[in-house]
Design a protein around this motif. Structure first.
Motif, mmCIF file in Angstrom:
data_model
loop_
_atom_site.group_PDB
_atom_site.id
_atom_site.type_symbol
_atom_site.label_atom_id
_atom_site.label_comp_id
_atom_site.label_asym_id
_atom_site.label_seq_id
_atom_site.Cartn_x
_atom_site.Cartn_y
_atom_site.Cartn_z
ATOM 1 N N HIS A 10 2.000 1.485 -3.440
ATOM 2 C CA HIS A 10 0.800 2.174 -4.411
ATOM 3 C C HIS A 10 0.924 3.786 -4.068
ATOM 4 O O HIS A 10 0.643 4.352 -5.124
ATOM 5 C CB HIS A 10 -0.254 1.278 -3.920
ATOM 6 C CG HIS A 10 -1.264 1.493 -5.150
ATOM 7 N ND1 HIS A 10 -1.179 1.015 -6.353
ATOM 8 C CD2 HIS A 10 -2.655 1.964 -4.821
ATOM 9 C CE1 HIS A 10 -2.482 1.254 -7.084
ATOM 10 N NE2 HIS A 10 -3.255 1.705 -6.246
ATOM 11 N N LEU A 18 0.992 -1.164 0.035
ATOM 12 C CA LEU A 18 0.045 -0.059 -0.149
ATOM 13 C C LEU A 18 0.880 1.291 0.078
ATOM 14 O O LEU A 18 0.625 2.286 -0.637
ATOM 15 C CB LEU A 18 -1.061 0.014 1.217
ATOM 16 C CG LEU A 18 -2.055 -1.055 1.093
ATOM 17 C CD1 LEU A 18 -2.857 -1.080 2.437
ATOM 18 C CD2 LEU A 18 -3.097 -0.626 -0.122
ATOM 19 N N LEU A 67 -8.321 -0.330 -6.632
ATOM 20 C CA LEU A 67 -7.864 -1.281 -5.422
ATOM 21 C C LEU A 67 -8.961 -1.402 -4.178
ATOM 22 O O LEU A 67 -9.321 -2.441 -3.769
ATOM 23 C CB LEU A 67 -6.635 -0.507 -4.711
ATOM 24 C CG LEU A 67 -6.249 -0.947 -3.409
ATOM 25 C CD1 LEU A 67 -5.779 -2.641 -3.613
ATOM 26 C CD2 LEU A 67 -4.996 -0.258 -2.996
ATOM 27 N N ARG A 87 -11.764 -3.760 -5.354
ATOM 28 C CA ARG A 87 -11.414 -5.113 -5.293
ATOM 29 C C ARG A 87 -11.320 -5.490 -3.771
ATOM 30 O O ARG A 87 -11.837 -6.518 -3.474
ATOM 31 C CB ARG A 87 -9.911 -5.284 -5.950
ATOM 32 C CG ARG A 87 -9.234 -6.763 -5.798
ATOM 33 C CD ARG A 87 -10.254 -7.817 -6.365
ATOM 34 N NE ARG A 87 -9.522 -9.104 -6.227
ATOM 35 C CZ ARG A 87 -10.252 -10.107 -6.042
ATOM 36 N NH1 ARG A 87 -11.585 -10.101 -5.628
ATOM 37 N NH2 ARG A 87 -9.606 -11.290 -5.622
ATOM 38 N N SER A 88 -11.183 -4.511 -2.823
ATOM 39 C CA SER A 88 -11.094 -4.832 -1.478
ATOM 40 C C SER A 88 -12.569 -5.002 -1.150
ATOM 41 O O SER A 88 -12.782 -6.162 -0.183
ATOM 42 C CB SER A 88 -10.430 -3.685 -0.645
ATOM 43 O OG SER A 88 -9.031 -3.492 -1.062
#
Length: 157
Positions: free
Chosen positions: A32, A29, A123, A126-127
């Motif tokens: 990212h 993270l 992201l 998807r989480s």
């Protein structure tokens, strides 16, 4: 000083396996977030500030420069430079407080929210998709664990 990892001859406990996964997630993270900052000419602290401002907005909480600086561990001069930089980039604006008009509040601009959503949205989606597969009991356990880790990291709990 961080606890040493068990040697290769020491079997890893399920708890340590989860701690190591959490560490790997934190690293990924961070990378990212750094890619986002680099792509948009920002300092990593700028991204942290925008996150703090979006969290305050979500909580309907007014964020002053002083509170923002405290949340980020910045002194007054550093906070002023940060807010000026974000304001020049069009990511934030200074406005009068709703509850106390004497107070100057820092608000995140919709363009900054959209910029973040365009990068972090996949992201986040998807989480959320992963979490949708868990029942309420498992979600409560995840929430409790992550809240406890956050508290431990901030010196609470």
């Amino acid at each position: 000083m961080p606890a040493a990892d068990p040697g290769p001859e020491t079997p890893e406990t399920p708890e340590m396996e989860i701690v190591h996964l959490l560490r790997a997630v934190a690293v990924e993270l961070g990378l990212h977030s750094a890619r986002f900052a680099h792509r948009h000419g920002m300092h990593p602290t700028d991204v942290r500030a925008l996150i703090a401002l979006m969290d305050a907005r979500r909580a309907a909480d007014e964020m002053t420069a002083g509170r923002l600086g405290a949340a980020l561990g910045l002194n007054s001069a550093g906070t002023t430079a940060l807010v000026n930089r974000l304001e020049r980039a069009g990511h934030v604006r200074r406005v009068r407080g709703e509850r106390d008009r004497r107070k100057v509040v820092i608000e995140v601009d919709e363009r900054a929210i959209e910029l973040g959503r365009s990068f972090f949205g996949p992201l986040i989606d998807r989480s959320v998709q992963l979490l949708a597969g868990y029942d309420e009991r498992r979600l409560a356990a995840i929430r409790d664990f992550l809240g406890g880790v956050r508290d431990a990291a901030t010196g609470g709990g």
